[in-house]
Design a protein around this motif. Structure first.
Motif, PDB file in Angstrom:
ATOM      1  N   ALA A  40     -86.828 -14.716 -31.557  1.00 28.10           N
ATOM      2  CA  ALA A  40     -86.847 -13.295 -31.214  1.00 28.10           C
ATOM      3  C   ALA A  40     -85.490 -12.854 -30.714  1.00 28.10           C
ATOM      4  O   ALA A  40     -84.824 -13.563 -29.964  1.00 28.10           O
ATOM      5  N   GLU A  41     -85.072 -11.669 -31.145  1.00 23.36           N
ATOM      6  CA  GLU A  41     -83.794 -11.123 -30.683  1.00 23.36           C
ATOM      7  C   GLU A  41     -83.935 -10.684 -29.231  1.00 23.36           C
ATOM      8  O   GLU A  41     -84.958 -10.099 -28.853  1.00 23.36           O
ATOM      9  N   PRO A  42     -82.914 -10.973 -28.415  1.00 23.27           N
ATOM     10  CA  PRO A  42     -83.016 -10.567 -27.011  1.00 23.27           C
ATOM     11  C   PRO A  42     -83.068  -9.050 -26.889  1.00 23.27           C
ATOM     12  O   PRO A  42     -82.456  -8.330 -27.674  1.00 23.27           O
ATOM     13  N   SER A  43     -83.814  -8.561 -25.912  1.00 22.55           N
ATOM     14  CA  SER A  43     -83.866  -7.126 -25.679  1.00 22.55           C
ATOM     15  C   SER A  43     -82.517  -6.641 -25.180  1.00 22.55           C
ATOM     16  O   SER A  43     -81.862  -7.327 -24.388  1.00 22.55           O
ATOM     17  N   PRO A  44     -82.076  -5.471 -25.643  1.00 25.32           N
ATOM     18  CA  PRO A  44     -80.783  -4.970 -25.168  1.00 25.32           C
ATOM     19  C   PRO A  44     -80.829  -4.657 -23.690  1.00 25.32           C
ATOM     20  O   PRO A  44     -81.858  -4.236 -23.154  1.00 25.32           O
ATOM     21  N   ASP A  45     -79.697  -4.874 -23.028  1.00 28.62           N
ATOM     22  CA  ASP A  45     -79.630  -4.553 -21.614  1.00 28.62           C
ATOM     23  C   ASP A  45     -79.740  -3.042 -21.436  1.00 28.62           C
ATOM     24  O   ASP A  45     -79.240  -2.274 -22.255  1.00 28.62           O
ATOM     25  N   PRO A  46     -80.394  -2.597 -20.368  1.00 29.03           N
ATOM     26  CA  PRO A  46     -80.432  -1.151 -20.118  1.00 29.03           C
ATOM     27  C   PRO A  46     -79.028  -0.633 -19.845  1.00 29.03           C
ATOM     28  O   PRO A  46     -78.223  -1.297 -19.183  1.00 29.03           O
ATOM     29  N   THR A  47     -78.714   0.507 -20.386  1.00 29.92           N
ATOM     30  CA  THR A  47     -77.375   1.062 -20.212  1.00 29.92           C
ATOM     31  C   THR A  47     -77.451   2.508 -19.788  1.00 29.92           C
ATOM     32  O   THR A  47     -78.441   3.202 -20.027  1.00 29.92           O
ATOM     33  N   ARG A  48     -76.405   2.960 -19.160  1.00 23.23           N
ATOM     34  CA  ARG A  48     -76.301   4.375 -18.810  1.00 23.23           C
ATOM     35  C   ARG A  48     -75.832   5.159 -20.029  1.00 23.23           C
ATOM     36  O   ARG A  48     -75.227   4.599 -20.935  1.00 23.23           O
ATOM     37  N   PRO A  49     -76.108   6.443 -20.092  1.00 20.57           N
ATOM     38  CA  PRO A  49     -75.658   7.237 -21.240  1.00 20.57           C
ATOM     39  C   PRO A  49     -74.142   7.342 -21.279  1.00 20.57           C
ATOM     40  O   PRO A  49     -73.475   7.251 -20.247  1.00 20.57           O
ATOM     41  N   SER A  50     -73.600   7.537 -22.467  1.00 19.06           N
ATOM     42  CA  SER A  50     -72.166   7.738 -22.594  1.00 19.06           C
ATOM     43  C   SER A  50     -71.806   9.131 -22.108  1.00 19.06           C
ATOM     44  O   SER A  50     -72.676  10.009 -21.971  1.00 19.06           O
ATOM     45  N   ALA A  51     -70.531   9.356 -21.864  1.00 22.08           N
ATOM     46  CA  ALA A  51     -70.087  10.668 -21.397  1.00 22.08           C
ATOM     47  C   ALA A  51     -70.435  11.757 -22.404  1.00 22.08           C
ATOM     48  O   ALA A  51     -70.779  12.881 -22.029  1.00 22.08           O
ATOM     49  N   ASP A  52     -70.377  11.430 -23.688  1.00 24.02           N
ATOM     50  CA  ASP A  52     -70.683  12.414 -24.730  1.00 24.02           C
ATOM     51  C   ASP A  52     -72.167  12.757 -24.791  1.00 24.02           C
ATOM     52  O   ASP A  52     -72.543  13.757 -25.416  1.00 24.02           O
ATOM     53  N   GLU A  53     -73.006  11.938 -24.175  1.00 28.85           N
ATOM     54  CA  GLU A  53     -74.448  12.167 -24.203  1.00 28.85           C
ATOM     55  C   GLU A  53     -74.949  12.963 -23.001  1.00 28.85           C
ATOM     56  O   GLU A  53     -76.128  13.316 -22.943  1.00 28.85           O
ATOM     57  N   LEU A  54     -74.092  13.246 -22.050  1.00 23.56           N
ATOM     58  CA  LEU A  54     -74.525  13.945 -20.848  1.00 23.56           C
ATOM     59  C   LEU A  54     -74.973  15.363 -21.173  1.00 23.56           C
ATOM     60  O   LEU A  54     -74.336  16.073 -21.960  1.00 23.56           O
ATOM     61  N   ALA A  55     -76.068  15.793 -20.549  1.00 23.92           N
ATOM     62  CA  ALA A  55     -76.571  17.155 -20.719  1.00 23.92           C
ATOM     63  C   ALA A  55     -77.358  17.544 -19.478  1.00 23.92           C
ATOM     64  O   ALA A  55     -78.273  16.831 -19.061  1.00 23.92           O
ATOM     65  N   LEU A  56     -77.010  18.662 -18.897  1.00 25.70           N
ATOM     66  CA  LEU A  56     -77.648  19.145 -17.673  1.00 25.70           C
ATOM     67  C   LEU A  56     -78.916  19.921 -18.010  1.00 25.70           C
ATOM     68  O   LEU A  56     -78.947  20.701 -18.965  1.00 25.70           O
ATOM     69  N   ALA A  57     -79.958  19.700 -17.229  1.00 21.24           N
ATOM     70  CA  ALA A  57     -81.234  20.389 -17.404  1.00 21.24           C
ATOM     71  C   ALA A  57     -81.780  20.751 -16.032  1.00 21.24           C
ATOM     72  O   ALA A  57     -81.305  20.248 -15.008  1.00 21.24           O
TER      73      ALA A  57
END
Length: 233
Positions: A40-57
């Motif tokens: 089984a492939e290892p699960s990806p580590d949790p990551t924070r969003p990239s700067a380009d993905e930021l969006a305020l709500a």
């Protein structure tokens, strides 16, 4: 006022081998061969969003949520971190360890090439995120595409249920409320009773965007000593 708008570890895996007599390997039966599966492939580590993905709500900036606890120092998804000496200043008599010496700041992933953070954050004494703010030169947009510099016309088209305007000192506030929180747009405006503050080309444009709980009254930042993500002096 001194502005400061602003990381995790992995474990080691040890493999132990023991000496044992060698025996001929058994030939797998057809059923065993056909049922064998790839590792089984290892699960990806949790990551924070990239700067380009930021969006305020209303109530959030991606994983950063108003009313939720600030992240732990070893959280790999943390978008902010506490700097215990961010506000240390001999001129104001603030030494390391003093009350007010520290500040929550955006992690380095969210700092531009000039050292300015893409957003500011306020964390209350209870340890919960209290407010998140975007101000120029940051280009972080809202989930509906509004950013610093957007016009009032664009704002009203993106948020048809927005309320306002509410007059402040050199700006007007437009407010969007939903169950998750309050999103406040501060827009440049010249009070006709005073000498013009903004040039004509600067008028009627978004200059600050702030989200906080609906229990907090909308507040202006421009031409005040307030703001989110600043030292207290």
């Amino acid at each position: 006022m001194k502005a400061f708008l602003a990381v995790p570890s992995a474990g080691l895996l040890l493999a132990l081998a023991a000496c044992a007599p060698e025996f001929p390997a058994a030939e797998p039966t057809p059923s065993e061969s056909s049922s064998a599966s790839a590792p089984a492939e290892p699960s990806p580590d949790p990551t924070r969003p990239s700067a380009d993905e930021l969006a305020l709500a209303p109530g959030s900036l991606n994983l950063l949520v108003v009313g939720q606890p600030a992240p732990a120092p070893d959280d790999p998804t943390a978008m902010i971190a506490f700097d215990p000496e961010a506000c240390v200043d001999a001129d104001f008599g603030i030494a390391p360890g003093d009350p007010g010496a520290g500040l929550w700041r955006a992690v380095p992933d969210y700092v531009d090439s000039d050292g300015a953070a893409l957003f500011g954050v306020a964390v209350g004494e209870s340890g919960e995120v209290g407010a998140i703010q975007v101000i120029g030169p940051s280009t972080v947009p809202t989930t509906e595409g509004i950013a610093i510099g957007s016009t009032v016309t664009e704002l009203l088209a993106a948020y048809p249920t927005v309320s306002g305007p509410f007059d402040a000192v050199v700006s007007r506030l437009y407010v969007v409320d939903d169950a998750a929180g309050r999103l406040v747009f501060e827009v440049s405006w010249n009070d006709p009773g005073f000498e013009p503050y903004w040039q004509p080309a600067e008028l009627d444009r978004v200059v600050v965007m702030t989200t906080h709980p609906t229990s907090v009254a909308p507040f202006a930042v421009w031409a005040t000593d307030g703001g989110v993500g600043y030292c207290s002096v």
